[in-house]
Write a protein that holds these residues in place. Structure first.
Motif, mmCIF file in Angstrom:
data_model
loop_
_atom_site.group_PDB
_atom_site.id
_atom_site.type_symbol
_atom_site.label_atom_id
_atom_site.label_comp_id
_atom_site.label_asym_id
_atom_site.label_seq_id
_atom_site.Cartn_x
_atom_site.Cartn_y
_atom_site.Cartn_z
ATOM 1 N N GLN A 137 0.822 -1.213 0.000
ATOM 2 C CA GLN A 137 0.000 0.000 0.000
ATOM 3 C C GLN A 137 0.857 1.266 0.000
ATOM 4 O O GLN A 137 0.663 2.149 0.824
ATOM 5 N N PRO A 138 1.824 1.380 -0.884
ATOM 6 C CA PRO A 138 2.712 2.550 -0.827
ATOM 7 C C PRO A 138 1.979 3.870 -1.033
ATOM 8 O O PRO A 138 2.411 4.905 -0.531
ATOM 9 N N TRP A 139 0.868 3.833 -1.770
ATOM 10 C CA TRP A 139 0.108 5.059 -2.029
ATOM 11 C C TRP A 139 -0.664 5.552 -0.806
ATOM 12 O O TRP A 139 -1.171 6.667 -0.794
ATOM 13 N N ASN A 140 -0.733 4.715 0.214
ATOM 14 C CA ASN A 140 -1.613 5.002 1.342
ATOM 15 C C ASN A 140 -0.841 5.273 2.629
ATOM 16 O O ASN A 140 -1.415 5.246 3.709
ATOM 17 N N LEU A 141 0.452 5.530 2.512
ATOM 18 C CA LEU A 141 1.295 5.615 3.698
ATOM 19 C C LEU A 141 1.536 7.041 4.190
ATOM 20 O O LEU A 141 2.125 7.230 5.244
ATOM 21 N N GLY A 142 1.108 8.026 3.423
ATOM 22 C CA GLY A 142 1.484 9.402 3.726
ATOM 23 C C GLY A 142 1.187 9.842 5.145
ATOM 24 O O GLY A 142 2.064 10.354 5.857
ATOM 25 N N GLU A 143 -0.046 9.632 5.600
ATOM 26 C CA GLU A 143 -0.432 10.107 6.934
ATOM 27 C C GLU A 143 0.288 9.334 8.030
ATOM 28 O O GLU A 143 0.687 9.909 9.050
ATOM 29 N N LEU A 144 0.477 8.020 7.834
ATOM 30 C CA LEU A 144 1.186 7.227 8.840
ATOM 31 C C LEU A 144 2.642 7.668 8.938
ATOM 32 O O LEU A 144 3.203 7.758 10.039
ATOM 33 N N VAL A 145 3.270 7.957 7.822
ATOM 34 C CA VAL A 145 4.656 8.433 7.820
ATOM 35 C C VAL A 145 4.756 9.775 8.544
ATOM 36 O O VAL A 145 5.649 9.991 9.375
ATOM 37 N N ARG A 146 3.837 10.681 8.229
ATOM 38 C CA ARG A 146 3.876 11.988 8.886
ATOM 39 C C ARG A 146 3.625 11.858 10.386
ATOM 40 O O ARG A 146 4.272 12.533 11.198
ATOM 41 N N LEU A 147 2.684 10.988 10.759
ATOM 42 C CA LEU A 147 2.376 10.810 12.177
ATOM 43 C C LEU A 147 3.584 10.259 12.929
ATOM 44 O O LEU A 147 3.905 10.711 14.035
ATOM 45 N N ALA A 148 4.273 9.291 12.322
ATOM 46 C CA ALA A 148 5.464 8.725 12.960
ATOM 47 C C ALA A 148 6.547 9.785 13.110
ATOM 48 O O ALA A 148 7.195 9.890 14.161
ATOM 49 N N GLY A 149 6.744 10.586 12.068
ATOM 50 C CA GLY A 149 7.773 11.615 12.134
ATOM 51 C C GLY A 149 7.469 12.719 13.123
ATOM 52 O O GLY A 149 8.382 13.343 13.668
ATOM 53 N N GLU A 150 6.179 12.964 13.380
ATOM 54 C CA GLU A 150 5.780 14.050 14.269
ATOM 55 C C GLU A 150 5.595 13.608 15.716
ATOM 56 O O GLU A 150 5.681 14.430 16.631
ATOM 57 N N ARG A 151 5.336 12.313 15.956
ATOM 58 C CA ARG A 151 5.029 11.850 17.311
ATOM 59 C C ARG A 151 6.196 11.106 17.970
ATOM 60 O O ARG A 151 6.300 11.106 19.192
ATOM 61 N N ALA A 152 7.041 10.439 17.201
ATOM 62 C CA ALA A 152 8.135 9.681 17.809
ATOM 63 C C ALA A 152 9.129 10.642 18.452
ATOM 64 O O ALA A 152 9.262 11.801 18.044
#
Length: 485
Positions: free
Chosen positions: A435-450
């Motif tokens: 699902q590479p097209w569907n990862l945008g929000e999860l990537v941003r959330l990981a970068g902003e919350r970790a």
């Protein structure tokens, strides 16, 4: 020279449509207009230019100079990064930058104030930080522009003035934000004194301030607050009444809690190990005073709506005694036609009363971000990590990325520790191929919350672009916070 068409007529015609109403003014009376809609827009443009350019000059008065600043500027590197963020680079990190800078007592350079104040005019969530960061120059600017007038209500972060009497100078003369901060500081040090201070001026406060001040009383809430909160149930402002009811709901021995328990006993009975539910037939004035709203949302029945709210405001300790079962059994019990309403009420009660036992059991049935936020921090991260890895609630297996996963992670407040960060990075790797097209929000959330200090963990994990994108965002945040130090 023709008389300009009044702006109100142009707006009325635009709302109705030129196919139903003729153009106002001479153009409308003239026959043969090729495109009435275009003609209308042209008239509006001319009217706007006239309004801007046709004002007579006024006699100017010299402005008082801005007062001298008291706070130190943010370091230059931090200011440069703020300018980049305001220009669009990692714009979602603006609140984090502002919170970190305000927490250190800095102010921003004057050149960035107009753009920052414009952002705050659109985004209320960042306004409290600007009370500190804008400095005295920012307040001077805000007095010149009505769109920035909100700044006058935010806490300045000024040193506390010693109280000269029961109220103190900050309480008497400070901005709305300074007064909230003063009350919060006093509440933390002496809860009873804070309540007495608020009670002394309660009748003179605005409705908005009364609601905001009640939120402060959530810290250090105790039975000693009950008489004041019980009286607040009669306030004219609905938001004040409901805030008071929410706080009383957290006091299981309060009179409101006892009234709710009595109502629950009339609505729930146990017969032959079956739980019978009979919702209220009406919502009377006493129920409304206790925080139950009579009018349901669109698509919700009256009785089910009243039942849900009644359950939400009943002390959770009542249910095992009343229904003869522990929370683990109750959350999965069948309650006839009212299962959904009762369960929704228990969810709201667990959040209101901050009960981790009920939140844990309810999350196992239906993983909701609000329930996750009730759990202690270490447990919250462990539960979220298990959910992400797929061994989550009720033995469910993950089926990829969906809105529920994003919402659950939204309930896990940052900074995330290593375990949850690894789980989310693993999920990103797992889905990068499918699902590479569907990862945008999860990537941003990981970068902003970790935790940004974990950027090395992400850099070493994989060279996959989504993982490296997380690593780059974490490094950006790590550098950002170091600059502010």
């Amino acid at each position: 020279m023709s008389t300009p068409v009044p702006w109100e007529e142009l707006v009325s015609t635009a709302l109705v449509g030129t196919d139903r109403r003729p153009l106002p003014g001479p153009a409308g009376r003239a026959a043969g207009s090729a495109d009435p809609a275009a003609e209308l827009l042209e008239q509006a443009a001319v009217r706007t230019v006239r309004a801007r350019a046709g004002r007579l000059p006024r006699r100017g008065e010299p402005l008082e100079p801005a007062p001298a600043e008291e706070r130190p500027l943010v370091p230059r590197a931090a200011a440069d990064r703020l300018a980049r963020i305001l220009a669009g680079e990692q714009g979602r990190l603006l609140p984090e930058w502002l919170a970190a800078a305000a927490g250190r007592g800095h102010r921003v350079p004057s050149r960035l104030l107009p753009e920052l104040l414009d952002h705050a005019a659109r985004d209320r969530s960042i306004r409290p930080f600007l009370g500190v960061l804008a400095g005295r120059r920012g307040r001077w600017l805000a007095a010149l522009n009505p769109a920035w007038g909100f700044l006058e209500q935010e806490a300045t972060g000024a040193p506390r003035v010693p109280a000269a009497g029961p109220e103190g100078e900050v309480w008497e003369l400070g901005t709305a934000g300074d007064r909230r901060a003063h009350l919060a500081a006093l509440r933390s040090a002496d809860p009873a004194a804070a309540r007495e201070l608020l009670a002394a001026t309660w009748e003179q406060e605005t409705p908005d301030d009364r609601a905001a001040f009640l939120e402060v009383l959530a810290d250090g809430l105790s039975g000693g607050d009950e008489p004041f909160l019980e009286a607040a149930l009669d306030d004219r402002r609905r938001e004040v009444r409901h805030q008071a009811a929410d706080l009383l709901t957290r006091l299981p021995d309060s009179r409101l809690a006892r009234r709710m328990a009595e109502r629950a006993e009339r609505c729930f009975t146990v017969t032959r190990r079956r739980i019978e539910v009979t919702p209220p037939d009406e919502c009377d004035a006493v129920m409304e005073r206790d925080g139950i709203r009579a009018r349901p949302p669109h698509g919700t029945g009256d009785r089910g709506w009243w039942l849900q709210q009644l359950v939400a405001r009943t002390p959770l300790e009542v249910w095992p005694r009343l229904l003869g079962r522990p929370p683990a059994e109750l959350v999965g019990a069948r309650l006839g036609d009212w299962t959904r309403e009762v369960t929704a009420g228990w969810v709201r009660a667990a959040v209101l009363q901050r009960d981790p036992v009920w939140a844990r059991e309810l999350f196992a049935r239906d993983p909701l971000a609000d329930l996750l936020a009730v759990l202690p921090r270490d447990e919250r991260e462990a539960v979220a990590a298990a959910f992400v890895r797929g061994g989550g609630p009720a033995g469910r297996r993950s089926r990829g990325l969906d809105g529920q996963l994003i919402m659950v992670l939204g309930g896990a407040q940052g900074p995330w520790g290593p375990d949850l960060t690894r789980a989310v990075l693993g999920k990103i790797l797992e889905l990068a191929g499918s699902q590479p097209w569907n990862l945008g929000e999860l990537v941003r959330l990981a970068g902003e919350r970790a935790d940004p200090a974990l950027h090395g963990l992400a850099e070493r994990l994989s060279l996959e672009p989504p993982i490296q994108e997380v690593a780059a965002l974490l490094r950006f945040r790590d550098d950002m916070l170091k600059e502010l130090s």
